[in-house]
Each structure stands twice: as C-alpha cells, then as structure tokens.
Design a protein around this motif. Structure first.
Motif, PDB file in Angstrom:
ATOM      1  N   GLY A 133      39.170  42.247  42.081  1.00  0.00           N
ATOM      2  CA  GLY A 133      38.157  41.904  41.101  1.00  0.00           C
ATOM      3  C   GLY A 133      38.156  40.419  40.783  1.00  0.00           C
ATOM      4  O   GLY A 133      37.102  39.783  40.717  1.00  0.00           O
ATOM      5  N   ALA A 134      39.355  39.881  40.575  1.00  0.00           N
ATOM      6  CA  ALA A 134      39.443  38.453  40.226  1.00  0.00           C
ATOM      7  C   ALA A 134      38.802  37.597  41.311  1.00  0.00           C
ATOM      8  O   ALA A 134      38.093  36.629  41.019  1.00  0.00           O
ATOM      9  N   TYR A 160      37.695  39.946  29.775  1.00  0.00           N
ATOM     10  CA  TYR A 160      38.747  39.981  30.805  1.00  0.00           C
ATOM     11  C   TYR A 160      38.072  39.845  32.159  1.00  0.00           C
ATOM     12  O   TYR A 160      37.191  40.636  32.502  1.00  0.00           O
ATOM     13  N   ARG A 163      43.340  37.393  36.702  1.00  0.00           N
ATOM     14  CA  ARG A 163      44.600  36.675  36.482  1.00  0.00           C
ATOM     15  C   ARG A 163      44.774  35.462  37.396  1.00  0.00           C
ATOM     16  O   ARG A 163      45.839  34.857  37.409  1.00  0.00           O
ATOM     17  N   GLU A 238      39.278  45.503  29.272  1.00  0.00           N
ATOM     18  CA  GLU A 238      40.617  45.202  28.746  1.00  0.00           C
ATOM     19  C   GLU A 238      40.555  44.742  27.285  1.00  0.00           C
ATOM     20  O   GLU A 238      41.477  44.977  26.509  1.00  0.00           O
ATOM     21  N   ASP A 266      29.799  41.376  35.087  1.00  0.00           N
ATOM     22  CA  ASP A 266      31.078  41.798  35.657  1.00  0.00           C
ATOM     23  C   ASP A 266      31.194  43.302  35.434  1.00  0.00           C
ATOM     24  O   ASP A 266      31.513  43.767  34.341  1.00  0.00           O
ATOM     25  N   GLN A 269      34.947  47.041  35.946  1.00  0.00           N
ATOM     26  CA  GLN A 269      35.477  48.241  35.290  1.00  0.00           C
ATOM     27  C   GLN A 269      34.387  49.267  34.980  1.00  0.00           C
ATOM     28  O   GLN A 269      34.618  50.474  35.027  1.00  0.00           O
ATOM     29  N   LYS A 295      37.458  47.924  41.800  1.00  0.00           N
ATOM     30  CA  LYS A 295      37.984  49.177  41.246  1.00  0.00           C
ATOM     31  C   LYS A 295      37.373  50.433  41.883  1.00  0.00           C
ATOM     32  O   LYS A 295      37.735  50.808  42.985  1.00  0.00           O
TER      33      LYS A 295
HETATM   34  N1  PLZ Z   1      36.945  42.077  35.609  1.00  0.00           N
HETATM   35  C1  PLZ Z   1      35.994  43.609  33.960  1.00  0.00           C
HETATM   36  O1  PLZ Z   1      38.459  45.021  34.241  1.00  0.00           O
HETATM   37  C2  PLZ Z   1      40.586  44.265  36.023  1.00  0.00           C
HETATM   38  C3  PLZ Z   1      43.423  44.521  34.856  1.00  0.00           C
HETATM   39  C4  PLZ Z   1      44.795  45.044  34.875  1.00  0.00           C
HETATM   40  P1  PLZ Z   1      41.507  42.735  39.609  1.00  0.00           P
HETATM   41  N2  PLZ Z   1      41.038  45.032  34.914  1.00  0.00           N
HETATM   42  C5  PLZ Z   1      42.387  45.580  35.002  1.00  0.00           C
HETATM   43  C6  PLZ Z   1      45.798  43.928  34.702  1.00  0.00           C
HETATM   44  O2  PLZ Z   1      46.470  43.915  33.669  1.00  0.00           O
HETATM   45  O3  PLZ Z   1      45.898  43.090  35.598  1.00  0.00           O
HETATM   46  C7  PLZ Z   1      39.299  43.505  35.879  1.00  0.00           C
HETATM   47  C8  PLZ Z   1      38.289  43.927  34.989  1.00  0.00           C
HETATM   48  C9  PLZ Z   1      37.107  43.178  34.889  1.00  0.00           C
HETATM   49  C10 PLZ Z   1      37.879  41.655  36.474  1.00  0.00           C
HETATM   50  C11 PLZ Z   1      39.071  42.349  36.643  1.00  0.00           C
HETATM   51  C12 PLZ Z   1      40.060  41.842  37.630  1.00  0.00           C
HETATM   52  O4  PLZ Z   1      40.200  42.738  38.690  1.00  0.00           O
HETATM   53  O5  PLZ Z   1      41.151  43.653  40.737  1.00  0.00           O
HETATM   54  O6  PLZ Z   1      42.632  43.236  38.752  1.00  0.00           O
HETATM   55  O7  PLZ Z   1      41.707  41.326  40.044  1.00  0.00           O
END
Ligand code: PLZ
Length: 450
Positions: A133-134, A160, A163, A238, A266, A269, A295
């Motif tokens: 996702g990131a 969120y 990371r 999140e 986005d 989720q 996801k």
């Molecule tokens: N955008 C809306 O929900 C991932 C994070 C879990 P990735 N959410 C779960 C954790 O603590 O790392 C998320 C999201 C939304 C982006 C992301 C990022 O997706 O696949 O975890 O990079």
C-alpha cells in the motif's frame, strides 16, 4: 514447520479452545522469535497460525479462533480462498517471476483491466502495480506531482498512508509510526479531518463547517495553485474508522477539480467490497482522479495498484514507474482469483449484510455500556470508540482490556485510532453468520467484564 494443515473453507468453521491463549507452543515460538526477529516488528495477538479459512484461524496449539481482523482487511475473500489458492498454485508451477519491466506477461494486463472495470468512473483509465500500500501511495504522489508540475500535498489529521519516508510524512500519528524516524519528506500540509464525534462543536457543526475549514486552510496556508494532490481515505482506517459526514468527500473532490488538484482516494483499507460497495467512494458518488488499492485486492498476496485517469497516469515518461516485483505474476494470479470470488459471491452484498447484523447489536451495546461513545462504519468496516463515560476523553486502557478479553476467549479483534481507543471489526466477508453472532457475544461478555 513440516506438515501443512488444510486451510480454506475446509477448515471447520467453529471456535474451539484447547489451551489458554496463547498456548504453550505459541509461547515457545514467541520466545524463539525474540532471538531472531527485530523487536520493532510486534504482534497484537501472539498466537502462531498454522492454517486459516472462512472466518477461522487455527493456531499451533490446535485452538480455533474467530477472525474479526482479516489480517487487517486483507483476506476479505477468506483465507486460502479456493479460487486464489488454485490460481496461485498453477501460476507458481508455470513461472514465478520475470519482472514485468523486462519481459511482460498477461496476468498483469488482466489485473489492470479489472481495475479499470471495477473502480469508480467509466472514463479511460490506466494502472500501475506495486507490492505494498505504501508503495502505491508513493507512486500516486509521484504521478500527481509529475502531471501537475506542482509539489504540495495535502493530507488529513488521523490519516494513515504507510511507513515509508514519504508515506510516514503523510501519516498523522507519531507513536509508533514516526517516532525517531525523521526527517520526513517535505511539502506535506495537514488539515483537519471531518471527524463528527470530535469536531469542536459536535457532529452537526462538523457537517456544516468541515469542508469550508479545509478549503480556507488550503487557500490561506498553501495556495491552491501549489497543490499537486489532496489525499484522503474515504473512511479513515488506522486513524479510527472515521466516517466523514455525507458530502464531505464529494465537496473535497469538487474543490480539487476546480483548482486542477489531483484528488487521490486511498482505498487501500476500504476497497474491494469491504464497505459494501466495490469502493467506498461509490457510496459518496465520487470519482477520484487516482485511487490507491492493496490489501483486499489479492486475497493475501502482496499486490498494490495506482489506478487513474489515462491522461494523468500517462503523463509519466516510459520507465518513470516500476520496481522489480511490482505486479508479480503469482500476486496477479491471486488478484484475479480474489476479484472473481468477489463478483461470483457478491461479497459487497455480504459486507452490507455483515454491517446490518453488527451495527444494531453494537448500538444496543452502546446503550448498555456508556464507555462506548460512538458506533460507526459501513459494511464490514465497523468500529466502536471508547471514552470515559459522558466525556470525549479517550479510554485506551478500557479498549486494551476489552481486546485482551476477546483474545483470551478466542476472538481476534484489533484496536486502532490516534488515541488507541477504537476497537475495529473487519471480518472476512465470507464469515458464517453463526460465527459472526458468536463473536459479537464474546465482545458483549468482554464489555460486561470491564
Ligand atoms: N493506506 C489506508 O490502511 C495499511 C497498516 C498496518 P501497506 N494499513 C495497515 C501497520 O501497522 O503497518 C494502509 C492503509 C491505508 C496505506 C496503507 C499502507 O499499506 O501495505 O501496509 O504498506
């Protein structure tokens, strides 16, 4: 690990506890893990899973747990879903990787065609595939900046987005996501989220004011003509399953359109049937310029996408987007199996049904237990927010206690929220209604025991 217990829908769909949770095998593995796995990677419920399917997780001690988490909204089609597992097995037996940037393959194209078909809007679209996702969010920002020639990006309180460095900058919450990891990417501007429960003068004021506040801030502090993109989760994940008032997301999209700003939804989720539509934007009648997905797209295999208007996506020069593994053939096979399952089994309808079962029961629970300040969500993306009764003071301790009691009783629930005081429920969309009801019963008991 030698034996592979059978998962998928074959796994008996019942809760069954044969040891305490976590049991001795999981506890031993937790000890072993501490000597090998970095401490920064933690787990909410340290039971080691050996098989999963439908609405159940089987652990290394032989316990069957009810799953209200779906691996954070990923296994919407169920774990080891038959169409996913069989397509993955065939693809893995024929080839596992070539790199689409070196020698392409049809599965990648097919996934992009499905994305064009399923995402909101009937305009000409293009997609690019990534691993997480990131990474999808990073690439959506890259596309928006390249296409507009602008740099500023507007994100929301409680957002969120990931990371990685740029997505950490977009993510609102410091602990645990950002603490000590700066400096962060520049040119990110944060505006208030339309959060009905916590809007200064309450939900009605939120409905009336939030959009104007956001527009005024962008105008005064950033300047519309400097903004490449506004990025928003149509229901925040999140950050606490925050559902903005009707019209907020649409108003924002219209504001973006009138200023040449790329509107990015986005839906990492919320997407792929989770909220009762294929995408949460549909409920609002919003057609995003770019949409990020991950996801639920591939039933558990790592795959993510940016999908958007052909003119925007194709603004980037050949070679400007990519990565070694993005759109890996096994992950694409999984996505085609997952999407086929969602369509064949009307999982959007299942998500609506799950919401129809859960929301009234949770609202009744809120009448009974004043620690529940809010019940919210859509489809199978549902949450309760806990506060000191009669106040808005977040009660993270009560939230942790309820989650712990659920875990002990064999129900996987997850906490979230900027203040750690939201319990969220994301069952697989294929969960049986008996398991759903049983899980809600466990939750009720956990509140009674507070
Ligand atoms: N955008 C809306 O929900 C991932 C994070 C879990 P990735 N959410 C779960 C954790 O603590 O790392 C998320 C999201 C939304 C982006 C992301 C990022 O997706 O696949 O975890 O990079």
């Amino acid at each position: 690990m030698t034996a592979f217990p059978v998962g998928g829908p074959e796994l008996p769909q019942r809760r069954n506890l044969v040891t305490e949770i976590p049991g001795p095998t999981s506890r031993a593995l937790t000890q072993r893990r501490a000597g090998a796995v970095a401490r920064g990677v933690s787990s909410s419920l340290p039971v080691f899973v050996t098989a999963a399917g439908g609405g159940v997780l089987l652990d290394a001690d032989g316990n069957s747990l009810i799953d209200f988490g779906s691996g954070i909204a990923v296994t919407s089609v169920g774990n080891a879903a038959p169409r996913v597992a069989s397509r993955v097995a065939s693809q893995a037996a024929s080839f596992t990787h070539t790199c689409f940037m070196v020698t392409p393959y049809e599965g990648y194209v097919e996934v992009c065609e499905e994305l064009a078909r399923r995402t909101p809007g009937s305009h000409e679209k293009r997609s690019a595939l990534f691993n997480s996702g990131a990474e999808a969010v990073e690439n959506a920002i890259k596309v928006a900046r390249h296409a507009t020639g602008r740099t500023a990006v507007v994100a929301f309180d409680h957002a969120y987005h990931g990371r990685t460095n740029l997505t950490m900058a977009l993510t609102a919450k410091n602990m645990p996501y950002k603490q000590g990891f700066g400096p962060f990417a520049p040119e990110i501007y944060r505006v208030p989220m339309a959060y009905p429960l916590r809007w200064p003068d309450g939900p009605d004021a939120c409905r009336a004011e939030a959009l104007e506040v956001v527009k005024d801030l962008i105008h005064a502090q950033v300047g519309e003509s400097n903004v490449a993109a506004v990025i928003i989760e149509p229901i925040q994940g999140e950050g606490g399953f925050i559902v903005p008032p009707p019209g907020f997301v649409a108003g924002l999209a219209a504001f973006c359109a009138s200023h040449g700003i790329v509107f990015i939804a986005d839906e990492i989720q919320t997407g792929f049937c989770r909220t009762g539509d294929w995408f949460a934007c549909e409920h609002e009648g919003v057609v995003p310029d770019l949409i990020t997905t991950a996801k639920g797209i591939a039933g558990g295999l790592p795959l993510a996408a940016v999908t958007g208007r052909a003119g925007l996506m194709d603004a980037v020069h050949p070679g400007g987007l990519g990565g070694t593994y993005g759109g890996n053939p096994v992950a694409c096979a999984a996505a085609l199996g997952a999407i086929e399952t969602m369509a064949a089994e009307d999982l959007a309808g299942r998500a609506r049904r799950i919401g129809d079962i859960m929301l009234p029961r949770l609202r009744k629970l809120a009448e009974q237990f004043p620690v529940i300040a809010d019940v919210r969500g859509r489809g199978a993306m549902i949450a309760v927010e806990l506060t000191r009764p009669g106040t808005l003071e977040p009660d993270a301790a009560a939230t942790a206690a309820v989650a712990a009691a659920c875990h002990k009783a064999g129900l996987v629930v997850l906490a979230c929220g900027t203040f750690g005081n939201v319990l969220r429920f994301l069952p697989p969309l294929v969960i049986g209604e008996d398991l759903l009801e049983e899980g809600l019963g466990i939750l009720e008991d956990a509140f009674s025991a507070l």
